[in-house]
Design a protein around this motif. Sequence first.
Motif, PDB file in Angstrom:
ATOM      1  N   LYS A 141     -23.352 -78.007 114.512  1.00  0.00           N
ATOM      2  CA  LYS A 141     -23.347 -79.314 113.885  1.00  0.00           C
ATOM      3  C   LYS A 141     -23.945 -80.354 114.816  1.00  0.00           C
ATOM      4  CE  LYS A 141     -19.319 -80.342 112.212  1.00  0.00           C
ATOM      5  NZ  LYS A 141     -19.876 -80.917 110.963  1.00  0.00           N
TER       6      LYS A 141
ATOM      7  N   ASN B 185     -30.242 -81.742 111.477  1.00  0.00           N
ATOM      8  CA  ASN B 185     -29.979 -82.693 110.394  1.00  0.00           C
ATOM      9  C   ASN B 185     -30.101 -82.079 109.000  1.00  0.00           C
ATOM     10  OD1 ASN B 185     -29.546 -84.890 112.176  1.00  0.00           O
ATOM     11  ND2 ASN B 185     -31.758 -85.133 112.405  1.00  0.00           N
ATOM     12  N   SER B 186     -29.986 -80.768 108.909  1.00  0.00           N
ATOM     13  CA  SER B 186     -29.994 -80.160 107.579  1.00  0.00           C
ATOM     14  C   SER B 186     -28.599 -80.305 106.971  1.00  0.00           C
ATOM     15  CB  SER B 186     -30.389 -78.684 107.658  1.00  0.00           C
ATOM     16  OG  SER B 186     -29.487 -77.968 108.475  1.00  0.00           O
ATOM     17  N   SER B 187     -28.542 -80.478 105.659  1.00  0.00           N
ATOM     18  CA  SER B 187     -27.278 -80.701 104.976  1.00  0.00           C
ATOM     19  C   SER B 187     -26.835 -79.418 104.294  1.00  0.00           C
ATOM     20  CB  SER B 187     -27.439 -81.818 103.947  1.00  0.00           C
ATOM     21  OG  SER B 187     -26.235 -82.083 103.302  1.00  0.00           O
TER      22      SER B 187
ATOM     23  N   THR C  72     -23.067 -77.161 102.524  1.00  0.00           N
ATOM     24  CA  THR C  72     -21.676 -77.200 102.096  1.00  0.00           C
ATOM     25  C   THR C  72     -20.974 -75.861 102.272  1.00  0.00           C
ATOM     26  OG1 THR C  72     -22.336 -76.695  99.820  1.00  0.00           O
ATOM     27  CG2 THR C  72     -22.088 -79.025 100.394  1.00  0.00           C
TER      28      THR C  72
ATOM     29  N   SER D 155     -23.711 -82.459 108.028  1.00  0.00           N
ATOM     30  CA  SER D 155     -24.958 -82.198 108.738  1.00  0.00           C
ATOM     31  C   SER D 155     -24.748 -81.140 109.790  1.00  0.00           C
ATOM     32  CB  SER D 155     -25.473 -83.480 109.405  1.00  0.00           C
ATOM     33  OG  SER D 155     -25.799 -84.432 108.421  1.00  0.00           O
TER      34      SER D 155
ATOM     35  N   SER E 253     -20.826 -82.517 101.619  1.00  0.00           N
ATOM     36  CA  SER E 253     -21.845 -81.917 102.491  1.00  0.00           C
ATOM     37  C   SER E 253     -21.732 -82.514 103.890  1.00  0.00           C
ATOM     38  CB  SER E 253     -23.234 -82.161 101.916  1.00  0.00           C
ATOM     39  OG  SER E 253     -23.500 -83.543 101.819  1.00  0.00           O
TER      40      SER E 253
END
Length: 656
Positions: free
Chosen positions: A302, A458-460, A462, A454, A452
């Motif tokens: 993260k 910085n990709s999101s 879930t 990060s 969601s």
Amino acid sequence: MSGFVIQHNLAAMNSQRQYNLTADRNFKSAEKLSSGYKVNRAADDAAGLAISEKMRRQIRGLRQAEDNIQDGISFVQVADGALNETHDILQRMNELCVKASNDTLSDTDRSYINEEIQAIKKESDRIFNTTSFNDRNIWNIEIEDPVIVGHDNIQALNVADKDYTHHDIYPENKDYMPVPNTFIVSADATNGVKVSWTSFNGNTYSSDYISWEQLKADNYKYNISEHLSSYSGETLEQLKDYLDETIYMSVETTTATIEDYVKALNNAKLDVNFSQYATATFDSPSDTGGISASASINIYAKDSSSKASTNAYSFQSTSNDPFIEPVTTSGTNLTQISGNGTSDINTAKQSTTPWIFKFNMSGIGGVTAKSSSVTFYSTDSRPENEDVWWEYTNSWKTGTRILTHTATKGGNLAGVMEALTGSTGVLTQDNLGDTNVGGTVEINFSLTADTSFSSAGNSSRTDVGSMTITIPVTTSDTEQTILNKVNKALNPTTIIDLSHEGKDYFYWEAPEEKSSIVKVPVYGGQIGMIIQSGSEADNDIPIVYEKLNNGVLGIRNLEITDSASAQAAIDTLKGAFKIVNEQRSLFGAYQNRMEHAVLNDNNIRINTQDSESQIRDTDMAKEMVNYSLTNILKQSGESMLAQANQSKQGVMSLLQ
């Protein structure tokens, strides 16, 4: 100048200088008038000459291109003329076949018709074999280099097809873990492929290049751990622990070229994520009868802004460390399971409510676990089916016999019941099932963050993992007893304790959105030629058409023996007409295109010629005025030079 001097006749000298200037101007005017060009040498107009020569290159190239296009038009006209004759042949053959289909004719009559058909068939083939333009056969060509007929999207980079490999994390090797978002693939046509990355010890590492020849020999697979010759000792061993992974490139080797792969692979990123494995045990009810649960919780790498909170897991992180390390905590923070729980078999077979429970995850927040599918496993214990396994997963079944059944039930009671004893369930005798010796029912849960979050880069996302509850099935079980076991494990009073097992790992991932797609050419067995239609290398008109003969038309073996064969021949000729029509239409389109192209080339050439003429050509009227002027001045200069020479004669009077 005053006084009498004889050493220097300045008047004559000035007259001579002006005469020479005028004579030079007069000479250049005469040259321009006689040649028709105002730029006869670079000195006349250096910049203009360079521009003019560049224009002349284009003009002469366009003039030849116009001739080329006219040759191309003649080529397609020859082809169209040959196909026109082929059309006439097909029309006559069709006419004869329609005639032969009529039962007023005898087989002897049809034999006469067949003789004519065979004769004009030979002429059709001869046309295809011999029609040529400038000694180039139009159709009778051996196709050495197939031409491009389109492009396909090819997945040129794929890492394990999302088939994760887990690598355990220990204190002694943690520093060598790869930092997320730092794996970069690089490739070039000469050396091959390599990978570079950064580890948590701050060092940057790089694999060896693997050559394209070696990649081809290995079916385009590249295991990173096998190409680390730059490292040794403990460093090599630690890196191997984490890099035992294979890059898989597309095996579309017949279409994808090395240049395609280089384009696809350069700067492609591989992804890594971190997980911890949690044991999942039942706190209630106490007697689970062999029922077990396990969960894989993914602690994604993260961004450092995600700080630890309380509840199920806690994390350690520094402000500059993108990896948030999970550590064990005690206690349980799960809510009870909700979902279907009927004990009535008929009701259960209709119950599609999923099982759901929730828990909190530090740094992420609320997580929902929702049953997503039901899987059933069992062996067939009969001797004739020894070691044959049946498998059922939500929507498909496999075994020694493929079952054509699509399930409509998922992770719920209806899915459980259908998996076991539905109309086409794998346990029914009709489908070769047995009494589920050693069988298990697995109910699979997907773990999803409520909001969601990060991750590194910085990709999101879930998704945070999965959980499986396993329920054993024995030979004595019935639908009712299996349903009771499911209800025993999954009911509103059951609490599942997820405890950190103490072992963390990271795994590789190749998200689809990061896969590299490359367009590669698709080649066909067609005839191709290039009409150079402009003065630049890429100004061309490709002509691509099918190789034709009686075999392609489908009439090579056409023969009339009776009414039935004549009727079948009518359909065959219909297909032949379609092929010839398509080719004639194609050649007509090419001719129309080339006629437009030659007009455009002519327009460009004429207007460029006009511009070049402004630079290079003499304006005859203007230059005649200059010539007349310099001619008069030249005559005047000659007269003045004579008078200047005469002025020194006065000195002689002083000597008398």
